[in-house]
Design an enzyme around this catalytic site. Structure first.
Site, mmCIF file in Angstrom:
data_model
loop_
_atom_site.group_PDB
_atom_site.id
_atom_site.type_symbol
_atom_site.label_atom_id
_atom_site.label_comp_id
_atom_site.label_asym_id
_atom_site.label_seq_id
_atom_site.Cartn_x
_atom_site.Cartn_y
_atom_site.Cartn_z
ATOM 1 N N SER A 77 0.849 -1.155 -0.191
ATOM 2 C CA SER A 77 0.011 0.030 -0.028
ATOM 3 C C SER A 77 0.932 1.223 -0.155
ATOM 4 C CB SER A 77 -1.005 -0.179 1.240
ATOM 5 O OG SER A 77 -1.627 1.127 1.269
ATOM 6 N N ASN A 109 -0.927 4.332 0.942
ATOM 7 C CA ASN A 109 -1.839 4.966 1.756
ATOM 8 C C ASN A 109 -1.165 4.997 3.323
ATOM 9 O OD1 ASN A 109 -3.552 5.639 3.841
ATOM 10 N ND2 ASN A 109 -5.152 5.256 2.177
ATOM 11 N N ALA A 110 -0.371 6.182 3.477
ATOM 12 C CA ALA A 110 0.342 6.210 4.832
ATOM 13 C C ALA A 110 -0.741 6.109 5.882
ATOM 14 C CB ALA A 110 0.809 7.775 4.989
ATOM 15 N N LYS A 159 -3.194 3.817 6.349
ATOM 16 C CA LYS A 159 -3.208 2.356 6.405
ATOM 17 C C LYS A 159 -1.975 1.689 7.022
ATOM 18 C CE LYS A 159 -6.538 1.169 2.969
ATOM 19 N NZ LYS A 159 -6.846 0.307 1.527
ATOM 20 N N ASP A 187 -7.610 -4.794 1.507
ATOM 21 C CA ASP A 187 -8.652 -3.950 0.790
ATOM 22 C C ASP A 187 -9.954 -3.656 1.929
ATOM 23 O OD1 ASP A 187 -9.442 -2.408 -1.640
ATOM 24 O OD2 ASP A 187 -11.262 -3.894 -1.770
ATOM 25 N N SER A 188 -10.368 -2.507 2.092
ATOM 26 C CA SER A 188 -11.016 -1.731 3.197
ATOM 27 C C SER A 188 -12.191 -1.175 2.371
ATOM 28 C CB SER A 188 -10.452 -1.054 4.140
ATOM 29 O OG SER A 188 -9.364 -1.632 4.520
ATOM 30 N N GLY A 239 -10.552 9.419 5.603
ATOM 31 C CA GLY A 239 -11.856 8.801 4.854
ATOM 32 C C GLY A 239 -13.213 8.968 5.633
ATOM 33 N N TYR A 240 -14.084 7.757 5.928
ATOM 34 C CA TYR A 240 -15.299 8.339 6.359
ATOM 35 C C TYR A 240 -15.362 8.366 7.785
ATOM 36 C CZ TYR A 240 -16.610 6.785 1.530
ATOM 37 O OH TYR A 240 -16.582 6.783 0.136
ATOM 38 N N ASP A 241 -14.262 8.356 8.308
ATOM 39 C CA ASP A 241 -14.217 8.427 9.850
ATOM 40 C C ASP A 241 -15.201 9.466 10.611
ATOM 41 O OD1 ASP A 241 -12.470 6.165 9.760
ATOM 42 O OD2 ASP A 241 -10.853 7.369 10.591
#
Length: 197
Positions: A8, A10-11, A13, A71-72, A155-157
């Site tokens: 990945s 994405n830092a 993640k 994958d999330s 994200g959606y957090d």
């Protein structure tokens, strides 16, 4: 300490995976820090499992080291499980958290609190140096708030209220979130599977 390459860029993640795997004796290395090619793996799978495996296998094919990929995404009941595997690019532009959140709120406009059920899902694939594969899934149930709350997370957090809590993921300290998150649960499942082997 065992080295594990995270497939990945994405830092956020990588940081979450590192915080959780550190206690299991893994040294987490990003694919960039491992000097692997920069080509992105196309995430065209229909499920989190397919995308997770595809990302892990692409990196493993190059290095034959221990690789972990995840994958999330967010699955919203009222939207038939959407955005699902399209969570990162829900509003069309990959990784634009603001636009994704705005679209989600627009689609849920008018839905009552009881009809805003959702869950975060993470599927982690680990491939060891011999090519053995372990797949672990973690879920965190909750609901979608009517407006963003909190400055943390990503994200959606800011919109996700985990079941049994009064604060959004974005309002939690990272340690608290990491203890109950979908990624933490997937990593716990992964650890269990590793012990079984």
């Amino acid at each position: 300490m065992k080295r594990i390459i995270v497939a990945s860029r994405n830092a956020h993640k990588i940081e979450e995976i590192e915080k959780i795997t550190r206690k299991y004796g893994f040294q987490v290395v990003s694919r960039d820090d491992a000097g692997l090619p920069k080509e992105e793996v196309e995430e065209d799978g229909k499920t989190f499992e397919e995308n997770s495996y595809k990302k892990a296998k692409a990196i493993w094919d190059i290095c034959h080291e221990m690789v972990i990929a995840d994958d999330s995404g967010l699955m919203v009941d009222a939207l038939g499980g959407a955005p699902g595997v399209y969570s990162a690019r829900f509003a069309g532009e990959d990784g634009n958290y603001q636009r994704n959140n705005d679209l989600l709120l627009a689609l849920l406009d008018g839905f009552s609190e009881e009809n805003r059920g959702a869950k975060f899902v993470t599927v982690i694939t680990l491939i060891d140096p011999e090519g053995n594969t372990i797949v672990a899934r973690g879920e965190c149930l909750g609901s979608i708030l009517g407006e963003p709350r909190g400055e943390g997370g990503f994200g959606y957090d800011p919109l996700f209220l985990p079941e049994g809590y009064e604060v959004s993921f974005a309002e939690m300290a990272s340690e608290e979130k990491n203890a109950i998150s979908h990624r933490a649960r997937a990593l716990e499942e992964l650890e269990k599977r590793l012990k079984e082997l």
